[in-house]
Write a protein that holds these residues in place. Structure first.
Motif, PDB file in Angstrom:
ATOM      1  N   LYS A 179       7.371  16.239 -16.579  1.00 36.33           N
ATOM      2  CA  LYS A 179       7.979  17.218 -14.680  1.00 36.33           C
ATOM      3  C   LYS A 179       6.672  18.045 -15.061  1.00 36.33           C
ATOM      4  O   LYS A 179       6.391  18.896 -14.534  1.00 36.33           O
ATOM      5  CB  LYS A 179       9.080  17.140 -14.118  1.00 36.33           C
ATOM      6  CG  LYS A 179       9.281  15.643 -13.687  1.00 36.33           C
ATOM      7  CD  LYS A 179      10.824  15.778 -12.848  1.00 36.33           C
ATOM      8  CE  LYS A 179      11.068  13.996 -12.735  1.00 36.33           C
ATOM      9  NZ  LYS A 179      11.810  14.151 -11.495  1.00 36.33           N
ATOM     10  N   GLU A 180       7.452  19.255 -15.833  1.00 31.08           N
ATOM     11  CA  GLU A 180       7.439  20.141 -17.021  1.00 31.08           C
ATOM     12  C   GLU A 180       6.253  20.624 -17.039  1.00 31.08           C
ATOM     13  O   GLU A 180       5.118  21.291 -16.012  1.00 31.08           O
ATOM     14  CB  GLU A 180       8.253  20.551 -17.383  1.00 31.08           C
ATOM     15  CG  GLU A 180       7.534  22.424 -17.554  1.00 31.08           C
ATOM     16  CD  GLU A 180       8.981  23.134 -19.187  1.00 31.08           C
ATOM     17  OE1 GLU A 180       8.380  23.471 -20.410  1.00 31.08           O
ATOM     18  OE2 GLU A 180      10.065  22.457 -19.115  1.00 31.08           O
ATOM     19  N   ILE A 181       4.834  19.763 -17.280  1.00 31.79           N
ATOM     20  CA  ILE A 181       3.904  19.264 -18.248  1.00 31.79           C
ATOM     21  C   ILE A 181       2.947  19.445 -17.054  1.00 31.79           C
ATOM     22  O   ILE A 181       2.601  19.651 -17.195  1.00 31.79           O
ATOM     23  CB  ILE A 181       3.141  18.511 -19.081  1.00 31.79           C
ATOM     24  CG1 ILE A 181       4.396  18.703 -20.205  1.00 31.79           C
ATOM     25  CG2 ILE A 181       2.145  18.443 -19.159  1.00 31.79           C
ATOM     26  CD1 ILE A 181       4.891  17.707 -21.387  1.00 31.79           C
ATOM     27  N   ASP A 202      -5.322  12.566 -12.235  1.00 26.49           N
ATOM     28  CA  ASP A 202      -5.067  14.128 -13.153  1.00 26.49           C
ATOM     29  C   ASP A 202      -4.532  13.457 -14.714  1.00 26.49           C
ATOM     30  O   ASP A 202      -4.040  14.086 -15.487  1.00 26.49           O
ATOM     31  CB  ASP A 202      -4.492  14.893 -12.294  1.00 26.49           C
ATOM     32  CG  ASP A 202      -5.594  15.403 -11.813  1.00 26.49           C
ATOM     33  OD1 ASP A 202      -6.602  15.863 -11.507  1.00 26.49           O
ATOM     34  OD2 ASP A 202      -4.324  15.676 -10.463  1.00 26.49           O
ATOM     35  N   MET A 203      -4.259  12.241 -14.707  1.00 29.00           N
ATOM     36  CA  MET A 203      -3.291  11.367 -15.907  1.00 29.00           C
ATOM     37  C   MET A 203      -4.180  11.550 -17.218  1.00 29.00           C
ATOM     38  O   MET A 203      -3.306  12.548 -18.287  1.00 29.00           O
ATOM     39  CB  MET A 203      -3.759   9.932 -15.739  1.00 29.00           C
ATOM     40  CG  MET A 203      -3.201   9.426 -16.614  1.00 29.00           C
ATOM     41  SD  MET A 203      -2.473   8.024 -16.625  1.00 29.00           S
ATOM     42  CE  MET A 203      -1.516   7.471 -18.048  1.00 29.00           C
ATOM     43  N   GLY A 204      -5.359  12.058 -17.258  1.00 28.90           N
ATOM     44  CA  GLY A 204      -6.030  12.877 -18.591  1.00 28.90           C
ATOM     45  C   GLY A 204      -5.506  13.685 -19.070  1.00 28.90           C
ATOM     46  O   GLY A 204      -5.704  13.968 -19.787  1.00 28.90           O
ATOM     47  N   LYS A 205      -5.410  14.766 -17.531  1.00 27.38           N
ATOM     48  CA  LYS A 205      -5.602  16.198 -18.263  1.00 27.38           C
ATOM     49  C   LYS A 205      -4.110  15.812 -18.845  1.00 27.38           C
ATOM     50  O   LYS A 205      -3.414  16.736 -19.679  1.00 27.38           O
ATOM     51  CB  LYS A 205      -4.952  17.095 -17.175  1.00 27.38           C
ATOM     52  CG  LYS A 205      -6.649  17.540 -16.596  1.00 27.38           C
ATOM     53  CD  LYS A 205      -6.772  18.821 -15.006  1.00 27.38           C
ATOM     54  CE  LYS A 205      -6.630  18.154 -14.604  1.00 27.38           C
ATOM     55  NZ  LYS A 205      -6.770  18.829 -13.352  1.00 27.38           N
ATOM     56  N   VAL A 206      -3.242  15.655 -17.404  1.00 27.45           N
ATOM     57  CA  VAL A 206      -1.485  15.594 -18.238  1.00 27.45           C
ATOM     58  C   VAL A 206      -1.423  15.371 -19.770  1.00 27.45           C
ATOM     59  O   VAL A 206      -1.268  15.672 -20.327  1.00 27.45           O
ATOM     60  CB  VAL A 206      -0.874  14.279 -17.463  1.00 27.45           C
ATOM     61  CG1 VAL A 206       0.873  14.550 -17.660  1.00 27.45           C
ATOM     62  CG2 VAL A 206      -0.821  15.527 -15.818  1.00 27.45           C
TER      63      VAL A 206
END
Length: 149
Positions: A106-108, A119-123
């Motif tokens: 959640k922090e990331i 945005d899954m790739g960025k996370v």
């Protein structure tokens, strides 16, 4: 003492204790360490980070093999694989609990500014770096999908 020396010393201890499972597992780990040390460009060195990655890979392979053996009704082989995984995991950092993983992700997600599944790739990029060794990639991936979905 680095991980390579620790494994070498523990091989001697396993010999003295006549612990066949630990001895076989530790010798296998040392074989992979030696291969990594003598690989082109390694300069005969092995960092603890590289050693941990090797051990995590071996642990994952052992678990996957055990799952396959269990599906095929070979509990004897699955038990042998899991016994080796148990030896390997003594050297790995403690895995994060589900709650700790969710809080870290959640922090990331907040830091990256992710809004949804697109945005899954960025996370995942940030999460795999930040949580390396503390959680398996597929567990991280599943939790990220759940949180973004």
């Amino acid at each position: 003492m680095d991980l390579f020396d620790q494994i070498s010393n523990d091989i001697k201890e396993a010999m003295k204790a006549k612990d066949k499972v630990a001895l076989e597992t530790l010798r296998n780990i040392k074989k992979y360490f030696l291969e990594a040390k003598t690989a082109p460009g390694a300069n005969d060195t092995l960092t603890d980070d590289a050693a941990l990655k090797i051990m995590q890979k071996l642990s994952k392979q052992g678990k996957d093999s055990a799952a396959i053996y269990t599906q095929q009704g070979r509990a004897d082989l699955a038990d042998a694989e899991l016994a080796q995984v148990e030896v390997i995991e003594k050297y790995l950092p403690k895995q994060m609990s589900n709650e700790e993983l969710e809080a870290a992700l959640k922090e990331i997600i907040a830091n990256v500014g992710a809004a949804g599944p697109q945005d899954m790739g960025k996370v995942m990029g940030a999460a795999t770096k930040a949580l390396a060794g503390k959680a398996e990639g597929r567990v991280i991936s599943a939790k990220v999908k759940e949180l973004l979905g």
